[in-house]
Design a protein around this motif. Structure first.
Motif, PDB file in Angstrom:
ATOM      1  N   THR A   1     -18.289   5.968  -9.438  1.00 40.01           N
ATOM      2  CA  THR A   1     -17.502   6.200  -8.240  1.00 40.01           C
ATOM      3  C   THR A   1     -17.334   7.688  -7.941  1.00 40.01           C
ATOM      4  OG1 THR A   1     -15.530   6.013  -9.609  1.00 40.01           O
ATOM      5  CG2 THR A   1     -16.221   4.053  -8.410  1.00 40.01           C
ATOM      6  N   ASN A   2     -17.229   8.510  -8.971  1.00 37.20           N
ATOM      7  CA  ASN A   2     -17.168   9.960  -8.807  1.00 37.20           C
ATOM      8  C   ASN A   2     -16.075  10.382  -7.823  1.00 37.20           C
ATOM      9  OD1 ASN A   2     -18.027  12.582  -9.395  1.00 37.20           O
ATOM     10  ND2 ASN A   2     -19.378  12.631  -7.611  1.00 37.20           N
ATOM     11  N   VAL A   3     -14.953   9.717  -7.897  1.00 42.67           N
ATOM     12  CA  VAL A   3     -13.833  10.037  -7.023  1.00 42.67           C
ATOM     13  C   VAL A   3     -12.570  10.145  -7.866  1.00 42.67           C
ATOM     14  CG1 VAL A   3     -12.457   9.303  -5.048  1.00 42.67           C
ATOM     15  CG2 VAL A   3     -14.887   8.784  -5.123  1.00 42.67           C
ATOM     16  N   SER A   4     -11.752  11.129  -7.572  1.00 43.49           N
ATOM     17  CA  SER A   4     -10.486  11.267  -8.278  1.00 43.49           C
ATOM     18  C   SER A   4      -9.414  11.736  -7.302  1.00 43.49           C
ATOM     19  CB  SER A   4     -10.622  12.272  -9.433  1.00 43.49           C
ATOM     20  OG  SER A   4     -11.005  13.542  -8.939  1.00 43.49           O
ATOM     21  N   ASN A   5      -8.183  11.727  -7.796  1.00 40.30           N
ATOM     22  CA  ASN A   5      -7.055  12.183  -6.985  1.00 40.30           C
ATOM     23  C   ASN A   5      -6.955  11.454  -5.646  1.00 40.30           C
ATOM     24  OD1 ASN A   5      -6.378  14.018  -8.977  1.00 40.30           O
ATOM     25  ND2 ASN A   5      -7.428  15.724  -7.999  1.00 40.30           N
ATOM     26  N   VAL A   6      -7.095  10.125  -5.692  1.00 43.04           N
ATOM     27  CA  VAL A   6      -7.001   9.360  -4.458  1.00 43.04           C
ATOM     28  C   VAL A   6      -5.564   9.013  -4.105  1.00 43.04           C
ATOM     29  CG1 VAL A   6      -9.323   8.411  -4.542  1.00 43.04           C
ATOM     30  CG2 VAL A   6      -7.478   7.257  -5.758  1.00 43.04           C
ATOM     31  N   MET A   7      -4.643   9.351  -4.995  1.00 39.74           N
ATOM     32  CA  MET A   7      -3.222   9.278  -4.670  1.00 39.74           C
ATOM     33  C   MET A   7      -2.658  10.687  -4.733  1.00 39.74           C
ATOM     34  SD  MET A   7      -1.596   5.863  -6.401  1.00 39.74           S
ATOM     35  CE  MET A   7      -2.084   4.219  -5.837  1.00 39.74           C
ATOM     36  N   GLN A   8      -2.146  11.161  -3.637  1.00 39.24           N
ATOM     37  CA  GLN A   8      -1.685  12.541  -3.570  1.00 39.24           C
ATOM     38  C   GLN A   8      -0.249  12.614  -3.092  1.00 39.24           C
ATOM     39  OE1 GLN A   8      -4.330  15.005  -1.281  1.00 39.24           O
ATOM     40  NE2 GLN A   8      -5.924  14.993  -2.860  1.00 39.24           N
ATOM     41  N   LYS A   9       0.517  13.462  -3.749  1.00 40.96           N
ATOM     42  CA  LYS A   9       1.901  13.691  -3.368  1.00 40.96           C
ATOM     43  C   LYS A   9       2.091  15.161  -3.051  1.00 40.96           C
ATOM     44  CE  LYS A   9       6.702  13.085  -4.839  1.00 40.96           C
ATOM     45  NZ  LYS A   9       7.609  12.715  -5.940  1.00 40.96           N
ATOM     46  N   LYS A  10       2.650  15.430  -1.878  1.00 43.66           N
ATOM     47  CA  LYS A  10       2.884  16.804  -1.478  1.00 43.66           C
ATOM     48  C   LYS A  10       4.159  17.324  -2.118  1.00 43.66           C
ATOM     49  CE  LYS A  10       0.628  16.356   3.034  1.00 43.66           C
ATOM     50  NZ  LYS A  10       0.823  16.457   4.507  1.00 43.66           N
ATOM     51  N   GLU A  11       4.168  18.627  -2.346  1.00 42.14           N
ATOM     52  CA  GLU A  11       5.351  19.261  -2.909  1.00 42.14           C
ATOM     53  C   GLU A  11       6.556  19.052  -1.982  1.00 42.14           C
ATOM     54  OE1 GLU A  11       5.915  20.763  -5.692  1.00 42.14           O
ATOM     55  OE2 GLU A  11       3.884  20.620  -6.508  1.00 42.14           O
ATOM     56  N   GLY A  12       7.645  18.583  -2.567  1.00 38.52           N
ATOM     57  CA  GLY A  12       8.857  18.400  -1.792  1.00 38.52           C
ATOM     58  C   GLY A  12       8.871  17.159  -0.928  1.00 38.52           C
ATOM     59  N   ASP A  13       7.810  16.356  -0.979  1.00 35.35           N
ATOM     60  CA  ASP A  13       7.720  15.150  -0.166  1.00 35.35           C
ATOM     61  C   ASP A  13       7.916  13.936  -1.065  1.00 35.35           C
ATOM     62  OD1 ASP A  13       7.316  13.268   1.715  1.00 35.35           O
ATOM     63  OD2 ASP A  13       5.264  13.831   2.224  1.00 35.35           O
ATOM     64  N   ASN A  14       8.809  13.057  -0.675  1.00 35.70           N
ATOM     65  CA  ASN A  14       9.102  11.882  -1.492  1.00 35.70           C
ATOM     66  C   ASN A  14       8.219  10.695  -1.104  1.00 35.70           C
ATOM     67  OD1 ASN A  14      10.582  10.679  -3.595  1.00 35.70           O
ATOM     68  ND2 ASN A  14      11.889   9.611  -2.120  1.00 35.70           N
ATOM     69  N   SER A  15       6.962  10.966  -0.853  1.00 31.71           N
ATOM     70  CA  SER A  15       6.012   9.916  -0.523  1.00 31.71           C
ATOM     71  C   SER A  15       4.658  10.264  -1.121  1.00 31.71           C
ATOM     72  CB  SER A  15       5.881   9.731   0.996  1.00 31.71           C
ATOM     73  OG  SER A  15       5.311  10.889   1.588  1.00 31.71           O
ATOM     74  N   ILE A  16       3.821   9.243  -1.226  1.00 33.49           N
ATOM     75  CA  ILE A  16       2.493   9.445  -1.792  1.00 33.49           C
ATOM     76  C   ILE A  16       1.456   8.896  -0.824  1.00 33.49           C
ATOM     77  CG2 ILE A  16       2.460   7.244  -3.056  1.00 33.49           C
ATOM     78  CD1 ILE A  16       1.026   8.751  -5.327  1.00 33.49           C
ATOM     79  N   SER A  17       0.370   9.631  -0.643  1.00 30.92           N
ATOM     80  CA  SER A  17      -0.704   9.231   0.264  1.00 30.92           C
ATOM     81  C   SER A  17      -1.791   8.500  -0.503  1.00 30.92           C
ATOM     82  CB  SER A  17      -1.293  10.455   0.967  1.00 30.92           C
ATOM     83  OG  SER A  17      -0.326  11.096   1.773  1.00 30.92           O
ATOM     84  N   LEU A  18      -2.222   7.362   0.031  1.00 32.27           N
ATOM     85  CA  LEU A  18      -3.275   6.573  -0.599  1.00 32.27           C
ATOM     86  C   LEU A  18      -4.603   6.856   0.104  1.00 32.27           C
ATOM     87  CD1 LEU A  18      -0.619   5.123  -1.471  1.00 32.27           C
ATOM     88  CD2 LEU A  18      -1.903   3.007  -1.490  1.00 32.27           C
ATOM     89  N   LEU A  19      -5.210   7.983  -0.277  1.00 31.64           N
ATOM     90  CA  LEU A  19      -6.474   8.358   0.331  1.00 31.64           C
ATOM     91  C   LEU A  19      -7.545   7.312   0.011  1.00 31.64           C
ATOM     92  CD1 LEU A  19      -4.832  11.047   0.031  1.00 31.64           C
ATOM     93  CD2 LEU A  19      -7.019  12.220  -0.015  1.00 31.64           C
ATOM     94  N   PRO A  20      -8.441   7.030   0.939  1.00 29.44           N
ATOM     95  CA  PRO A  20      -9.495   6.058   0.649  1.00 29.44           C
ATOM     96  C   PRO A  20     -10.453   6.578  -0.417  1.00 29.44           C
ATOM     97  CG  PRO A  20      -9.886   7.109   2.775  1.00 29.44           C
ATOM     98  CD  PRO A  20      -8.525   7.546   2.322  1.00 29.44           C
ATOM     99  N   PHE A  21     -10.801   5.699  -1.371  1.00 28.15           N
ATOM    100  CA  PHE A  21     -11.796   6.075  -2.368  1.00 28.15           C
ATOM    101  C   PHE A  21     -13.183   5.654  -1.925  1.00 28.15           C
ATOM    102  CE2 PHE A  21     -10.922   1.696  -3.716  1.00 28.15           C
ATOM    103  CZ  PHE A  21     -12.201   1.208  -3.980  1.00 28.15           C
TER     104      PHE A  21
END
Length: 311
Positions: free
Chosen positions: A241-261
């Motif tokens: 798959t060669n994909v990583s960090n598909v869940m990302q959280k911004k500094e100071g943000d209380n949410s997480i982004s589910l980037l497509p893998f």
């Protein structure tokens, strides 16, 4: 690595706009012992509720999601897409699966007029792991994946489908875990695919064939992404798959982004969607290969993916 997109191409604009962001919560240390997937020892465990994920698609399902598109003549339009649930697999612990099976049986007894034999047949079909035959996946792999709680593949015509949230609500009648589970309760093998079909654009432009492009985005649903969720000896060297960090959280943000893998496209013309050069082409190739490999690793025949690939 996929992430940190900037809107400098229509493809990246689409990926950015269609990435769901869900609120995250902190699990007390005392509650981390019952997790299906135990994260690497850390001071706190963050999680999100699956019901919050579906809520992200609620407005998009009702009204469409607007994606800014820059045309070749430098004019801009907002293309609206409706999300549909194309496929989903949730692997969970046996305890969750058994609990949900009991709830399903009770619902069938209360709301179904079918004969007992029909109930048993449908129950068997609903929880059977057709995509993972004994010949394809070893017992050790099944243990790694967990218990298959939900397996759904959409085969209907795009014109006859109901929007994603409506389909989730329909499935939740038989699989209540869609509304009660947390992402830390399910296996890293759990995933879903969203089909995005265009409905209209504003302002309306004639003869803009490139705006008829359709997309399949693939998202993980667990707290962790494993590139190879089957034993290494079973994975072809060319299929990573060669994909990583598909869940990302911004500094100071209380949410997480589910980037497509993963990603697959239909009726996409590169001239409009991708910038010249190799960056967008590599992104497309990486995401497509990741989707292909994940489906192959799990032994899943994804109808929409096959159609998008062959047409």
């Amino acid at each position: 690595m996929v992430g940190n997109w900037r809107n400098h191409s229509n493809l990246r604009s689409f990926l950015s706009r269609t990435t769901p962001a869900v609120p995250v919560y902190t699990l007390p240390k005392t509650g981390s012992q019952d997790l299906y997937w135990q994260p690497i020892l850390q001071s706190k465990v963050e999680y999100f509720n699956l019901v919050d994920l579906w809520d992200q698609y609620s407005e998009w399902s009702a009204y469409g999601l607007g994606v800014p598109i820059i045309l070749d003549n430098c004019d801009s339009v907002v293309q609206y897409y409706v999300p549909f649930l194309s496929a989903i697999q949730i692997y969970s612990s046996k305890s969750h699966a058994l609990m949900s099976s009991t709830l399903e049986d009770n619902e069938r007894e209360s709301f179904s007029d079918d004969s007992e034999s029909e109930k048993l047949s449908r129950s068997s079909d609903a929880v059977s792991d057709d995509s993972l035959s004994d010949q394809e996946v070893s017992l050790s792999t099944r243990h790694l994946l967990g218990q298959l709680y939900l397996h759904y593949i959409e085969y209907g015509s795009p014109y006859g489908r109901i929007p994603l949230v409506d389909k989730v609500n329909e499935l939740a009648q038989m699989y209540p875990g869609l509304r009660t589970l947390r992402n830390v309760d399910i296996s890293p093998a759990s995933w879903m695919s969203v089909a995005w079909y265009p409905i209209y654009h504003i302002p309306s432009s004639r003869n803009v064939k490139d705006l008829s492009a359709c997309f399949l985005t693939y998202h993980i649903m667990s707290a962790s992404f494993r590139e190879n969720i089957v034993p290494e000896e079973m994975v072809e060297e060319s299929c990573s798959t060669n994909v990583s960090n598909v869940m990302q959280k911004k500094e100071g943000d209380n949410s997480i982004s589910l980037l497509p893998f993963g990603l697959a496209t239909y009726k996409l013309q590169g001239g409009l969607w991708m910038n010249h050069g190799i960056a967008d082409s590599e992104l497309m190739s990486t995401l497509y290969n990741a989707a292909h490999c994940r489906l192959k690793q799990l032994g899943v025949e994804h109808h929409d993916f096959d159609f998008f690939t062959t047409h």
